[in-house]
Design an enzyme around this catalytic site. Sequence first.
Site, mmCIF file in Angstrom:
data_model
loop_
_atom_site.group_PDB
_atom_site.id
_atom_site.type_symbol
_atom_site.label_atom_id
_atom_site.label_comp_id
_atom_site.label_asym_id
_atom_site.label_seq_id
_atom_site.Cartn_x
_atom_site.Cartn_y
_atom_site.Cartn_z
ATOM 1 N N ASP A 270 0.930 -1.201 -0.008
ATOM 2 C CA ASP A 270 0.130 -0.059 -0.073
ATOM 3 C C ASP A 270 0.766 1.111 -0.079
ATOM 4 O OD1 ASP A 270 1.052 -0.219 2.594
ATOM 5 O OD2 ASP A 270 -1.048 -1.034 3.457
ATOM 6 N N ASP B 48 -7.590 -3.086 14.029
ATOM 7 C CA ASP B 48 -8.800 -3.496 13.481
ATOM 8 C C ASP B 48 -8.864 -4.314 12.681
ATOM 9 O OD1 ASP B 48 -7.644 -2.054 11.384
ATOM 10 O OD2 ASP B 48 -9.145 -0.649 10.850
ATOM 11 N N HIS C 96 -7.235 -4.912 9.850
ATOM 12 C CA HIS C 96 -6.899 -4.665 8.223
ATOM 13 C C HIS C 96 -5.796 -5.342 7.911
ATOM 14 C CE1 HIS C 96 -4.733 -0.736 9.418
ATOM 15 N NE2 HIS C 96 -3.773 -1.454 9.099
ATOM 16 N N GLU D 87 -9.776 -1.534 5.095
ATOM 17 C CA GLU D 87 -10.360 -1.341 6.455
ATOM 18 C C GLU D 87 -11.728 -2.113 6.637
ATOM 19 O OE1 GLU D 87 -8.607 -0.101 8.654
ATOM 20 O OE2 GLU D 87 -7.663 1.552 8.202
HETATM 21 P P1 PGA Z 1 1.944 -1.907 12.498
HETATM 22 O O1 PGA Z 1 0.807 -1.816 11.471
HETATM 23 O O2 PGA Z 1 3.167 -2.925 12.139
HETATM 24 O O3 PGA Z 1 2.624 -0.414 12.606
HETATM 25 O O4 PGA Z 1 1.523 -2.330 13.792
HETATM 26 C C1 PGA Z 1 0.398 -2.986 10.910
HETATM 27 C C2 PGA Z 1 -0.557 -2.434 9.901
HETATM 28 O O5 PGA Z 1 -1.400 -1.598 9.958
HETATM 29 O O6 PGA Z 1 -0.937 -3.446 8.914
#
Ligand code: PGA
Length: 261
Positions: A67, A138, A140, A145
């Site tokens: 992304d 959450d 994702h 999302e």
């Molecule tokens: P993080 O994020 O590794 O910074 O916890 C993971 C994500 O949002 O996929």
Amino acid sequence: MRVGIFNSAEEASKEGAKIIVEFFSRKPASTLGLATGSTPLMLYAELRKAYANGDFSLHNSLAFALDEYVGMDSDHPQLYRNVLKEELVGDDKTGLSDANLRTPNISHPDPDVAAINYEAAIQAAGGVDLQILGIGADGHIGFNEPGGSLSSLTHHEVLASQTLEDNARFFDKDSDQVPRTCITQGLKTIMNAKNLLLLAFGESKREAVTQLIEGPVSAKWPSTVLQHHPSVIVLVDEASAGDLELSELYRTRWQMLKHID
Ligand code: PGA
């Protein structure tokens, strides 16, 4: 799904690197899918070590980011292209070339078209052989999302308020500075990768990890779609695995069976 539960994020990251190094020794020049965020940083450090030792190289590989933020200046250090360059690109890192690091083109005036182009580029390259994933609190993956299509292709997406808060730490702890939209590989795009390696650490990921592995498949917890993928490895620490009901079985399966072809 193969679930490896480790005492620490460090141990899990070392195991993740070992899996990637072995995969590339059997299938050199594979296409690697890259995640950003804090989770894969130790893994990337291990890959740099393996490259320095001559055990691993992305010299002949393409790498696709999951992304990218929309609306950021191209020299912003938190732009995922720049983060991934810092981590992996160059002969002092993993041998990945700048040209072979592929990220969505956010300088395109139309993010919807940029998303379609990115999807086409992944497909034209023959798809991703091994995709590294983190997971949001959450649920994702990429920036898919909750409440989106479980069959989405690469698309322009909004960040949930939980994600804006979670990512504020990369933007002077100010969620207003976090870009509101992004281009993300879709859930179907991720499902099209041949093998998936997901890492999750810390108590803040506990509910997401429980849902991912044991919850019903639902758009509310987008990562649950991975239950339908034939080759997924999940590497977690004890803190994020604390609510798994069947952890005993996962540990036994981890010890007794092969994880990836
Ligand atoms: P993080 O994020 O590794 O910074 O916890 C993971 C994500 O949002 O996929």
